[in-house]
Write a protein that holds these residues in place. Sequence first.
Motif, PDB file in Angstrom:
ATOM      1  N   ASN A 371      62.898  57.138  39.206  1.00 59.59           N
ATOM      2  CA  ASN A 371      61.593  57.778  39.390  1.00 59.59           C
ATOM      3  C   ASN A 371      61.517  58.538  40.711  1.00 59.59           C
ATOM      4  OD1 ASN A 371      60.598  56.769  36.968  1.00 59.59           O
ATOM      5  ND2 ASN A 371      59.601  55.014  37.919  1.00 59.59           N
ATOM      6  N   VAL A 372      61.962  57.881  41.782  1.00 63.36           N
ATOM      7  CA  VAL A 372      61.845  58.499  43.107  1.00 63.36           C
ATOM      8  C   VAL A 372      62.827  59.658  43.256  1.00 63.36           C
ATOM      9  CG1 VAL A 372      61.847  58.093  45.587  1.00 63.36           C
ATOM     10  CG2 VAL A 372      61.116  56.287  44.063  1.00 63.36           C
ATOM     11  N   LEU A 373      64.032  59.488  42.758  1.00 58.13           N
ATOM     12  CA  LEU A 373      64.990  60.593  42.800  1.00 58.13           C
ATOM     13  C   LEU A 373      64.456  61.790  42.016  1.00 58.13           C
ATOM     14  CD1 LEU A 373      68.285  58.570  42.302  1.00 58.13           C
ATOM     15  CD2 LEU A 373      67.654  59.859  44.355  1.00 58.13           C
ATOM     16  N   GLN A 374      63.755  61.516  40.923  1.00 59.18           N
ATOM     17  CA  GLN A 374      63.147  62.588  40.144  1.00 59.18           C
ATOM     18  C   GLN A 374      62.081  63.313  40.962  1.00 59.18           C
ATOM     19  OE1 GLN A 374      60.356  62.851  36.187  1.00 59.18           O
ATOM     20  NE2 GLN A 374      61.818  61.195  36.303  1.00 59.18           N
ATOM     21  N   ASP A 375      61.207  62.551  41.622  1.00 57.55           N
ATOM     22  CA  ASP A 375      60.187  63.165  42.475  1.00 57.55           C
ATOM     23  C   ASP A 375      60.820  63.981  43.599  1.00 57.55           C
ATOM     24  OD1 ASP A 375      58.072  62.236  41.063  1.00 57.55           O
ATOM     25  OD2 ASP A 375      57.490  60.676  42.468  1.00 57.55           O
ATOM     26  N   LEU A 376      61.858  63.402  44.210  1.00 58.20           N
ATOM     27  CA  LEU A 376      62.519  64.078  45.323  1.00 58.20           C
ATOM     28  C   LEU A 376      63.206  65.353  44.840  1.00 58.20           C
ATOM     29  CD1 LEU A 376      63.028  63.704  48.352  1.00 58.20           C
ATOM     30  CD2 LEU A 376      65.084  62.396  47.776  1.00 58.20           C
ATOM     31  N   GLY A 377      63.873  65.273  43.691  1.00 57.08           N
ATOM     32  CA  GLY A 377      64.526  66.457  43.142  1.00 57.08           C
ATOM     33  C   GLY A 377      63.541  67.547  42.791  1.00 57.08           C
TER      34      GLY A 377
END
Length: 666
Positions: A371-377
Motif C-alpha cells: 500500500n505504502v509503496l503504491q502511494d509513494l510510487g
Amino acid sequence: MDRLWKWLPVAVAITGLGAWWTGFLNHYLPCPERVTLAFGNVWRGQAEPGEHRFRVVLCWLEGDRDGDSTRNVAQAFTSIEGVELVRSSRVVAALGAADHWREAMRKDARSVLEDWGADLAVVGLVKQPGGALGLWFVPAYGGEGSLGRGDTPYELENATLGSDFHHDFGAELATVALVAVAPLATTEARGRVLETGLRGAAEKLATLLESPSAVEPTERRGRLHLSLGTAFATLGERESGSGELERAVAAYQAALREYRRESFPLSWAMTQNGLGAALALLGERESNRVRLEQAVAAFRAALEEYDQDHVPLLWAMAQHNLGAALALLAERETGSALLRESVAAYRAALEERTRERVPLYWAATQNNLGNVLQDLGEHESDTALLRESVAAYRTALEESARERVPLYWAATQNNLGNALWLLGEREASTGHLEEAVTAYNRALEERTRERVPLDWAETQNNLGNVLRSLGEREGGTVRLYESVAAFRAALEEWTRDHVPLDWAAAQNNLGNTLRYLGEREDSMVRFEESVAAYRAALEERTRERVPLDWAATQNNLGHALGFLAEQAGSTAHLEEAIAAYRAALEERTRVRVPLDWAETQTNLGYLLGLLGEWEGSMAYSADAVEAFRLALDVFVDEGSPESRATAKANLDAALRRWGGGRQPPP
C-alpha cells in the motif's frame, strides 16, 4: 481520479486487534486495507452469513482436575448475549514456551474450531501451585495465533477463581472474547450482536470502576480501564461518528495513569499501542493532523518498551502499527518523507514477522508495505516503486491463499488491482490495465454483495476506474459503458446516508466516465449527466471536510462545463467552468500540490483564451497566456520531460493564437 481503497480497519490492522490485549488476547490478524485506509472490513473470517450469534468453544482447561475453573469460565460466558457456548472435553496443551509448542497449540486450536464450526476457541490452564488461571483466545479467522515470544495469556490470580468469577471478571472476559470475534461480524445481524454485547460489557466495566472493590490494586484498575478502552475502540471502528473513539481515548489515558511505566512497562506499552489505534481512527476521520501525530507518538512510546530482543513480535507489531499511522499522516502532506518512514517501519516489522514464524502476519505486513509503496510510487511518479508494490502484493498472496483466508485473499487482489492500474496508467500498452481488471474480478468472486457489501462496492468502484482507463485507450464505448455500470453498482451500497464520502467519490468517478462518453459520442446528454454527478459529489466533498478532494472535483466540473460550453456555444457555461477552475486553485496551491496546480492553470488558460475570443477581450487572452506560462514554470521545475514538453507546446500554441508576452524558456 480517485483510487479508493481502505487502508485497513484500524481496530484490526493499526492496533493489531489482539495487540490491545497482549497478555490477554493472543491472536490478532491485521487487515490489508486502508485502511483501509484504509486501515476496514477485510480478511474476515469464514462464518456463514445470516447467523445471529457467535459460537465459542471452551476446551477443558489443562490442570483443572475437578473441573471447577472450567465451569466458572463457562458460567461467565452464559451472560454474553448472542454467544453460544459449547464445551469440549478436549484438553489443548497450554504450557510451554518454545516455538514448536506454540505451533502445536495453534494446530490443536484450529482442529477444535473446525470440529465445532466455532468462531472462537478458548483454551488455557490452571497453574500449579495455587490454581492461577491463564486463558488463550484463538479466533477462526486465518487460523493462526500470534503466540510468539513475549506474548502471555489473559491471566487471573487464584483469588479470582471462586464461584463469583463470572460476576467480577465476566465483563473483562466478554470484552476480550467479543473483540476477538469482531472481524467475524460481517453480517448486519452479527454486527448487532457484537455491538449489543460490547455495550453491555462496557457498562459493566464502568460500574466495576465505580465500585469499592475496584479501588485496589492499581494493576486491576489499569486492566479495567484498558478493557473499557478496547470495547469503546472496537465499537468506534464500526460507527461513522467519533463519540465511542473519544471514550476509548479517555479510557486508555485513564489506564496510563494506573499503569506507571516504571512499575508495569509492558502493560504501559500495550496501553500506548491501544491509545495510538484509537487516535489513528479519529485522525483518519478528521481534517487536521493533530490526532495522527498523537497516534505516531503513542506507537513510538510503545516501542520504547517493546524491545526487539526481548519481545520481538510485540516490537514488530508496534512497528507495523507505526507504519500504518505514518502512512495516514502522509496523506495530509505534499512531501514523501513520511511515506518513506512508513516503508522503513514496515520493513523493520518484517525482520521479526517472518514467513516461517507468523506467515499470515508476514503476509499482512507485506500487503501494507505494498500500500505504502503504491502511494509513494504515485506521489513520485516512480514506476519502479509501483513495481515493488505489485511484487509485495503478490508475495502476500503466497500465504493469504483463497482457500485458507478467502476475504484476505480478495482484499489483497483488490490492492494488487490498484497498483496494476496505476502502473498501466503510466505505460503505453494496456497489459497491466488488463491484469488489473482480472485482479478486481477475482476479488469480486469472494467480495460478494451479500457477504461484504461495502467491500464489494469498493472493488466495483476500482473496477470502474480501470475500465475507464481502458475505454480511453480503445475505440468505441463498450469499456466506458462497463465503467458506468460498475460505478452505478458501487452506488447501490455506497449510499449517501451510510458512507457519504465514498458515495461522493463514486459520484466523482462516475462523472469522469460520463465526461469521456460525452466526448466520444459528442453528446450533450452525457456532459449534462457528468455535471450532475460532479455537483452531487460536491454536496459531500466540501472544502471544509476534504479540501483537496473538493478541489479535484471542482477541476473535473470545470472540464465537463467547458466541454458543454463549447458544444452549446454557451458563454454562461464557460464562465461557470472558469469559476470552477478558480475555486479549485484556492486549495490546489502552487506550494501545496504544484503539479495539480499547474494542471488546473493549464485548464483555466484554455478557457480564458476561448472566452477572450468569444467576447473579443484582450484582457482574457492575456490572462490565458499567463496561465500557460505559470504552468510551464512548474513543469520545468518539477515535472517530467514529457510534461515539460507538453506545457511548452501549450504555451507556444497560446502565444500563436492569442499573442503577446515574453517568449517561453528553451
